[in-house]
Design a protein around this motif. Structure first.
Motif, PDB file in Angstrom:
ATOM      1  N   GLU A   1       0.758  -1.393   0.112  1.00  0.00           N
ATOM      2  CA  GLU A   1      -0.144   0.035   0.129  1.00  0.00           C
ATOM      3  C   GLU A   1       0.850   0.946   0.179  1.00  0.00           C
ATOM      4  O   GLU A   1       0.495   2.252   0.556  1.00  0.00           O
ATOM      5  CB  GLU A   1      -0.934  -0.050   1.309  1.00  0.00           C
ATOM      6  CG  GLU A   1      -1.917  -1.209   1.243  1.00  0.00           C
ATOM      7  CD  GLU A   1      -2.927  -0.762   1.907  1.00  0.00           C
ATOM      8  OE1 GLU A   1      -3.978   0.044   1.954  1.00  0.00           O
ATOM      9  OE2 GLU A   1      -3.544  -1.920   2.654  1.00  0.00           O
TER      10      GLU A   1
ATOM     11  N   PRO B   1       2.638   4.700  -5.645  1.00  0.00           N
ATOM     12  CA  PRO B   1       2.373   4.153  -6.869  1.00  0.00           C
ATOM     13  C   PRO B   1       3.706   4.038  -7.287  1.00  0.00           C
ATOM     14  O   PRO B   1       4.524   4.974  -7.630  1.00  0.00           O
ATOM     15  CB  PRO B   1       1.419   5.034  -7.610  1.00  0.00           C
ATOM     16  CG  PRO B   1       0.578   5.943  -6.673  1.00  0.00           C
ATOM     17  CD  PRO B   1       1.668   6.128  -5.552  1.00  0.00           C
TER      18      PRO B   1
ATOM     19  N   LYS C   1      -0.183  -3.610 -11.656  1.00  0.00           N
ATOM     20  CA  LYS C   1      -1.534  -2.753 -11.671  1.00  0.00           C
ATOM     21  C   LYS C   1      -1.808  -1.928 -10.569  1.00  0.00           C
ATOM     22  O   LYS C   1      -1.134  -2.236  -9.412  1.00  0.00           O
ATOM     23  CB  LYS C   1      -2.631  -3.317 -12.160  1.00  0.00           C
ATOM     24  CG  LYS C   1      -3.282  -4.380 -11.172  1.00  0.00           C
ATOM     25  CD  LYS C   1      -4.476  -4.933 -11.221  1.00  0.00           C
ATOM     26  CE  LYS C   1      -5.017  -5.846 -10.610  1.00  0.00           C
ATOM     27  NZ  LYS C   1      -5.722  -7.106 -10.730  1.00  0.00           N
ATOM     28  N   ARG C   2      -2.159  -0.777 -10.319  1.00  0.00           N
ATOM     29  CA  ARG C   2      -2.557  -0.068  -9.466  1.00  0.00           C
ATOM     30  C   ARG C   2      -4.025  -0.166  -9.114  1.00  0.00           C
ATOM     31  O   ARG C   2      -4.718   0.114  -9.981  1.00  0.00           O
ATOM     32  CB  ARG C   2      -2.218   1.441  -9.742  1.00  0.00           C
ATOM     33  CG  ARG C   2      -2.505   2.518  -8.328  1.00  0.00           C
ATOM     34  CD  ARG C   2      -1.282   2.382  -7.473  1.00  0.00           C
ATOM     35  NE  ARG C   2      -1.806   3.084  -6.331  1.00  0.00           N
ATOM     36  CZ  ARG C   2      -0.962   3.304  -5.233  1.00  0.00           C
ATOM     37  NH1 ARG C   2      -0.100   2.412  -4.954  1.00  0.00           N
ATOM     38  NH2 ARG C   2      -1.492   3.995  -4.276  1.00  0.00           N
ATOM     39  N   ASP C   3      -4.122  -0.573  -7.825  1.00  0.00           N
ATOM     40  CA  ASP C   3      -5.598  -1.067  -7.529  1.00  0.00           C
ATOM     41  C   ASP C   3      -5.810  -0.220  -6.331  1.00  0.00           C
ATOM     42  O   ASP C   3      -5.725  -0.619  -5.158  1.00  0.00           O
ATOM     43  CB  ASP C   3      -5.714  -2.462  -7.258  1.00  0.00           C
ATOM     44  CG  ASP C   3      -7.257  -3.041  -6.888  1.00  0.00           C
ATOM     45  OD1 ASP C   3      -7.917  -2.231  -7.205  1.00  0.00           O
ATOM     46  OD2 ASP C   3      -7.321  -4.217  -6.552  1.00  0.00           O
ATOM     47  N   LYS C   4      -6.554   0.766  -6.710  1.00  0.00           N
ATOM     48  CA  LYS C   4      -6.922   1.807  -5.564  1.00  0.00           C
ATOM     49  C   LYS C   4      -5.787   2.160  -5.030  1.00  0.00           C
ATOM     50  O   LYS C   4      -5.056   2.961  -5.670  1.00  0.00           O
ATOM     51  CB  LYS C   4      -8.244   1.384  -4.604  1.00  0.00           C
ATOM     52  CG  LYS C   4      -9.573   1.055  -5.428  1.00  0.00           C
ATOM     53  CD  LYS C   4     -10.448   0.866  -4.266  1.00  0.00           C
ATOM     54  CE  LYS C   4     -11.860   0.345  -5.035  1.00  0.00           C
ATOM     55  NZ  LYS C   4     -11.992  -1.010  -5.291  1.00  0.00           N
ATOM     56  N   SER C   5      -5.604   1.982  -3.625  1.00  0.00           N
ATOM     57  CA  SER C   5      -4.224   2.311  -2.705  1.00  0.00           C
ATOM     58  C   SER C   5      -3.167   1.414  -3.092  1.00  0.00           C
ATOM     59  O   SER C   5      -2.275   1.550  -2.316  1.00  0.00           O
ATOM     60  CB  SER C   5      -4.716   2.638  -1.346  1.00  0.00           C
ATOM     61  OG  SER C   5      -5.161   1.440  -0.880  1.00  0.00           O
ATOM     62  N   LYS C   6      -3.462   0.360  -3.807  1.00  0.00           N
ATOM     63  CA  LYS C   6      -2.564  -0.738  -3.733  1.00  0.00           C
ATOM     64  C   LYS C   6      -1.777  -0.757  -5.039  1.00  0.00           C
ATOM     65  O   LYS C   6      -1.991  -0.589  -5.991  1.00  0.00           O
ATOM     66  CB  LYS C   6      -3.233  -1.978  -3.375  1.00  0.00           C
ATOM     67  CG  LYS C   6      -3.886  -2.046  -2.038  1.00  0.00           C
ATOM     68  CD  LYS C   6      -4.507  -3.509  -1.810  1.00  0.00           C
ATOM     69  CE  LYS C   6      -5.113  -3.718  -0.579  1.00  0.00           C
ATOM     70  NZ  LYS C   6      -6.356  -2.913  -0.305  1.00  0.00           N
ATOM     71  N   ASN C   7      -0.397  -1.429  -4.769  1.00  0.00           N
ATOM     72  CA  ASN C   7       0.431  -1.806  -6.129  1.00  0.00           C
ATOM     73  C   ASN C   7       0.189  -3.322  -5.894  1.00  0.00           C
ATOM     74  O   ASN C   7       0.501  -3.878  -4.916  1.00  0.00           O
ATOM     75  CB  ASN C   7       2.042  -1.328  -5.656  1.00  0.00           C
ATOM     76  CG  ASN C   7       2.084  -0.062  -5.660  1.00  0.00           C
ATOM     77  OD1 ASN C   7       2.049   0.760  -6.673  1.00  0.00           O
ATOM     78  ND2 ASN C   7       3.020   0.648  -4.727  1.00  0.00           N
TER      79      ASN C   7
END
Lengths: 142, 100
Positions: free
Chosen positions: A82, A85, A123-129
């Motif tokens: 988290e 990015p 991929k960047r998924d909301k607040s996550k790498n």
């Protein structure tokens, strides 16, 4: 081969890389990856987790969630953090033919990962790498 | 990782056991600084029982090779297993470091 889904969270600390590597390798062996692929995976884990420890958290250590899915001839490992990015796949590839004086080390780790692992995704998924390594499980002969 | 240092004449041999990775490469870098402080020597890396090498390990070897070139001594790697040799080949290191 065995179908499996497993996940485990680790503090994103360099000294835990061997532990993370062992956790994934044991599952990779069970999934039927070739010993050479397991070594490739270990090299890749070292690079990916080191990247997360270095870059992803401004106030380290955060956590890295390791999620494994195997089945249908594929062994996939997600590394989820988290942190800020960061897409390692955007890093320029080094010139591996440069002579020693011009040789630069930046990007060599991710370059290695791309060469030894069958599929590499970010991929960047909301607040996550979410960084994913996929290896193809060899078909058993006979 | 375990490093065993052996010096004979002006050649220092470092035998590495285990994994030369992000964590352990600092250990090798420190060992090398001590050796270079002692003066110009030829370096031999014995990789017979080294399991694998990561980019952090390659970085330390590249720095050592540059230092050796500046000192006009020699450096070589012996006994590397197939997995380690493969990493040298993929990254083009086979062309800049002497690998026996």
């Amino acid at each position: 081969m065995q179908e499996a889904r497993e996940k485990k969270a680790f503090p994103a600390k360099m000294e835990l890389i061997p532990e993370i590597s062992k956790y994934v390798s044991d599952l990779a062996e069970k999934a039927g990856l070739h010993p050479k692929q397991v070594i490739h995976l270990q090299v890749a884990i070292d690079e990916v987790v080191a990247n997360i420890c270095h870059y992803a958290y401004q106030k380290p250590p955060g956590e890295v969630l390791v999620q494994i899915e195997s089945g249908k001839g594929r062994f996939a490992v997600d590394f989820i953090d988290e942190g800020i990015p960061f897409d390692p796949l955007m890093v320029d590839e080094p010139d591996i033919n440069a002579d020693i004086a011009e040789r630069e080390m930046g990007g060599l780790g991710i370059f290695l990962v791309r060469r030894v692992i069958d599929e590499v995704h970010y991929k960047r998924d909301k607040s996550k790498n979410v960084f994913t390594l996929v290896l193809y499980v060899p078909k058993l002969k006979g | 990782m375990k490093i065993t240092r052996n010096t004979s004449g002006n050649t220092t041999t470092l035998a590495l056991q285990g994994r030369l990775d992000t964590v352990t490469s600092t250990q090798l870098a420190n060992e090398l600084s001590v050796i270079f402080e002692g003066g110009a020597v030829n370096l031999v890396f014995d990789f017979s029982v080294l399991e694998y090498i990561s980019s952090a390990g390659l970085r330390v070897l590249l720095i050592a090779q540059k230092k050796v070139n500046a000192l006009e001594t020699e450096m070589k790697i012996i006994g590397a297993n197939e997995a380690v040799k493969e990493i040298f080949d993929i990254t083009g290191f086979s062309g800049i470091i002497k690998i026996n």
